[in-house]
Design an enzyme around this catalytic site. Sequence first.
Site, short mmCIF file in Angstrom:
data_model
loop_
_atom_site.label_atom_id
_atom_site.label_comp_id
_atom_site.label_asym_id
_atom_site.label_seq_id
_atom_site.Cartn_x
_atom_site.Cartn_y
_atom_site.Cartn_z
N ARG A 6 -19.98 13.08 12.83
CA ARG A 6 -20.63 12.50 11.66
C ARG A 6 -21.72 11.49 12.00
O ARG A 6 -22.75 11.44 11.33
CB ARG A 6 -19.57 11.82 10.79
CG ARG A 6 -18.64 12.84 10.21
CD ARG A 6 -17.49 12.20 9.50
NE ARG A 6 -16.67 13.26 8.91
CZ ARG A 6 -15.58 13.06 8.20
NH1 ARG A 6 -15.15 11.83 7.99
NH2 ARG A 6 -14.91 14.07 7.71
N GLY B 71 0.84 -1.20 0.00
CA GLY B 71 0.00 0.00 0.00
C GLY B 71 0.87 1.24 0.00
O GLY B 71 1.78 1.38 0.82
N ALA C 95 -0.52 6.39 4.34
CA ALA C 95 0.13 5.64 5.41
C ALA C 95 1.34 4.87 4.86
O ALA C 95 2.46 5.01 5.38
CB ALA C 95 -0.86 4.68 6.06
C1 FAD Z 1 -13.95 10.99 -0.54
C2 FAD Z 1 -13.13 10.91 0.72
C3 FAD Z 1 -12.71 12.07 1.36
C4 FAD Z 1 -11.95 12.00 2.53
N1 FAD Z 1 -11.55 13.15 3.11
C5 FAD Z 1 -10.80 13.08 4.23
C6 FAD Z 1 -10.33 14.28 4.86
O1 FAD Z 1 -10.61 15.39 4.42
N2 FAD Z 1 -9.58 14.16 5.97
C7 FAD Z 1 -9.24 12.94 6.51
O2 FAD Z 1 -8.54 12.91 7.52
N3 FAD Z 1 -9.66 11.81 5.91
C8 FAD Z 1 -10.42 11.84 4.79
N4 FAD Z 1 -10.84 10.68 4.21
C9 FAD Z 1 -10.33 9.39 4.71
C10 FAD Z 1 -8.90 9.19 4.22
O3 FAD Z 1 -8.76 9.70 2.93
C11 FAD Z 1 -8.47 7.72 4.21
O4 FAD Z 1 -8.83 7.10 5.40
C12 FAD Z 1 -6.97 7.62 4.07
O5 FAD Z 1 -6.52 8.38 2.97
C13 FAD Z 1 -6.53 6.18 3.93
O6 FAD Z 1 -5.14 6.16 3.69
P1 FAD Z 1 -4.35 4.80 3.66
O7 FAD Z 1 -2.96 5.14 3.29
O8 FAD Z 1 -4.57 4.07 4.93
O9 FAD Z 1 -5.05 3.93 2.52
P2 FAD Z 1 -5.31 4.22 0.96
O10 FAD Z 1 -5.07 5.61 0.56
O11 FAD Z 1 -6.66 3.62 0.70
O12 FAD Z 1 -4.22 3.36 0.24
C14 FAD Z 1 -4.30 1.97 0.15
C15 FAD Z 1 -3.12 1.48 -0.64
O13 FAD Z 1 -3.06 0.07 -0.54
C16 FAD Z 1 -2.90 -0.52 -1.82
N5 FAD Z 1 -3.48 -1.84 -1.75
C17 FAD Z 1 -4.67 -2.23 -1.25
N6 FAD Z 1 -4.79 -3.57 -1.31
C18 FAD Z 1 -3.65 -4.04 -1.86
C19 FAD Z 1 -3.19 -5.33 -2.18
N7 FAD Z 1 -3.89 -6.43 -1.92
N8 FAD Z 1 -1.97 -5.43 -2.76
C20 FAD Z 1 -1.22 -4.34 -3.03
N9 FAD Z 1 -1.60 -3.09 -2.72
C21 FAD Z 1 -2.81 -2.96 -2.15
C22 FAD Z 1 -3.58 0.45 -2.76
O14 FAD Z 1 -3.07 0.26 -4.06
C23 FAD Z 1 -3.16 1.78 -2.13
O15 FAD Z 1 -1.87 2.12 -2.54
C24 FAD Z 1 -11.62 10.74 3.05
C25 FAD Z 1 -12.05 9.58 2.42
C26 FAD Z 1 -12.83 9.67 1.28
C27 FAD Z 1 -13.34 8.41 0.66
#
Ligand code: FAD
Length: 667
Positions: free
Chosen positions: A338, A41, A45
Amino acid sequence: MGILDSKIPSGPLAEKWTKHKNEINLVNPANKRNIDIIVVGTGLAGGSAAASFAELGYNVKTFCYQDSPRRAHSIAAQGGINASKNYQGDGDSDYRLFYDTVKGGDYRSREANVYRLAEVSGNIIDQCVSQGVPFARDYGGLLDNRSFGGVLVSRTFYAKGQTGQQLLLGAYAAMNRQIHRGKIKSYTRHEMLDLVLVDGKARGIIARDLVTGEIERHSAHAVVIASGGYGNLFFLSTYCMGANVMAAWRTHRRGAFFANPCFTQIHPTCIPVSGDHQSKLTLMSESLRNDGRIWVPKNLDDAKAIREGKLKPTQLKEEDRDYYLERRYPAFGNLVPRDVASRAAKERCDAGYGVNKTGEAVYLDFDAAIMRYGSEKALTTGLKDADDAHIRKLGEEVVEAKYGNLFQMYEKIVDENPYKTPMMIYPAVHYTMGGLWVDYNLQTTIPGCYAAGEANFSDHGANRLGASALMQGLADGYFVLPYTIGDFLADDIRTGPIPTDSEEFDKAEKDVLDKINRLMSAKGVNSVDYYHKKLGKIMWNKCGMSRNAEGLKEAIKEIAALRKDFWENVKVPGAANDKNQELEKAGRVADFLEIGELFAMDALERNESCGGHFREEYQTPEGEALRDDKNFKFVSAWEYKGEPKDAKLHKENLIYENIEVKTRSYK
Ligand SMILES: Cc1cc2nc3c(=O)[nH]c(=O)nc-3n(C[C@H](O)[C@H](O)[C@H](O)COP(=O)(O)OP(=O)(O)OC[C@H]3O[C@@H](n4cnc5c(N)ncnc54)[C@H](O)[C@@H]3O)c2cc1C
């Protein structure tokens, strides 16, 4: 395995993290060069963790299923990121951010983790600014802030309505520097299909090259799962279409406990569902609640006339409107958390006051803000005699500068001009607070396997406050994992590269191939989407904004039956050893069909209402969530035992020593 040790350091709350950093094992810089880390991912994060590991000197391999880390779901984040900088001088502090987050999560999160989150929040802003993230600034050039729900201060840093995009570009730039130096090897269009354990430790993954269909083995000394949330099990959600639970779920199947699966956030301000043809829902950022007022008609006849197109919202007099959040929650008004805002919208729509054709929409109205900003602008620019039309024009310009891209997005989707007529909104699935159980070091119950960002359960309890996911993902990646992972890796300085020609890799690869073959050789009656939509309907109707025991029991049975049908009758066209998007979807939906059942079991087990988990049987006479702190002040952590129905529940009791556990009130 089996005993949950959260490894919370002893000592006063505000000193725990510093003390912990001083005491845990470190890996010296020369030895880091001999250690490999896999990061699954590359959203905020994973991207921030990978860049930080590589900067420290570790060898990193990153995986994502998109064609670039820049396309992770994080890019969709609109509203902002919290930090307790107190730039507004409005009384913010680390303690207040900690307090708001624990209270916002309805006292179902771990104190020590949340305090650490608040403590490092300011560092995140400094880090991102130095990367060049263009946060909004005020007239004097200082970083600007706005307010989000559930708090009484302005602590949200933002970049118009594109905060996630700008933050992700920052993390991606930091990653690119390391890719260029050869410290990160980036595998895009690769999907992790399984975790490989050697001697009980996470030592690699099996991945599929999504372009060629080839199955690959990758080894490392530790694996970080940063694969995002699982809200797409509802089919319709605000997540990106590809978001899925596979990496986390398959890690769970290999022994990592899954925590609080039923804690889901339903976001109050999304564009309402328009029909069965849809595959995606769109968020209208919470930041809009800073200026938008939420209302429905006071009288049922007016609501009916609006639904039938006989009356326009702009024709309804002020006294005929019910600003129900301002009425019910005067202290927080439109900025209640929310879960509270979502349930209040559902309550009004269920009572017959909904304003679109389906009856499931309320208004988000900017008229008052436009006139307020317009009057201010007229005064500050010396226009003493400006008429209403002029003031409105000036006000629209201010609103456009603040939220222009969101208004444009709304107009493109709904074909109505939100400057002239109120937006219509309704709650939708938006975020999953549940995830892989992790200890204070962010290590799962599998040694050497860590989880970060939305993929873990860590900091949000039963409800996530807005602007806190970006904060948590970046805290995990930039400021927590780079320290804590060394504590485990310190034992690996003499291990040498992990071979991939071992029995463990053979077995994991065989399991993956067997699963793919099973999918390819099903009878081929129904499409993958057919099952995904059916699952989504069960989830939304029986495990959604409100739940009851009867519905949850039905959901458990229905999901199990749907899963059986899926494995017998799904149709996956094309070949396994080639690019095949239906096969990708099939694997993801297979996992949703398992976690869906565990989700319903978890919701059934939790005989209380808290945050986003609203059990109809447990509510106050006013319809507010009724917690049961005596019996349910715990994190539920499920151990995989085969079929979801056999999963074993473990409980991590939550201890609050620094905060008084009270009834959550926003009145
Ligand atoms: C429309 C929207 C607006 C939002 N606005 C806000 C905001 O204003 N403020 C806030 O704090 N939060 C907000 N959020 C929440 C926030 O954006 C997410 O919780 C956060 O960005 C998640 O980040 P992450 O790095 O954990 O995961 P993600 O950004 O979802 O990244 C997941 C990664 O994992 C990879 N991946 C997944 N499964 C696999 C696999 N099996 N093999 C290889 N790679 C894989 C994907 O390719 C990707 O790179 C929002 C969410 C949405 C939907």
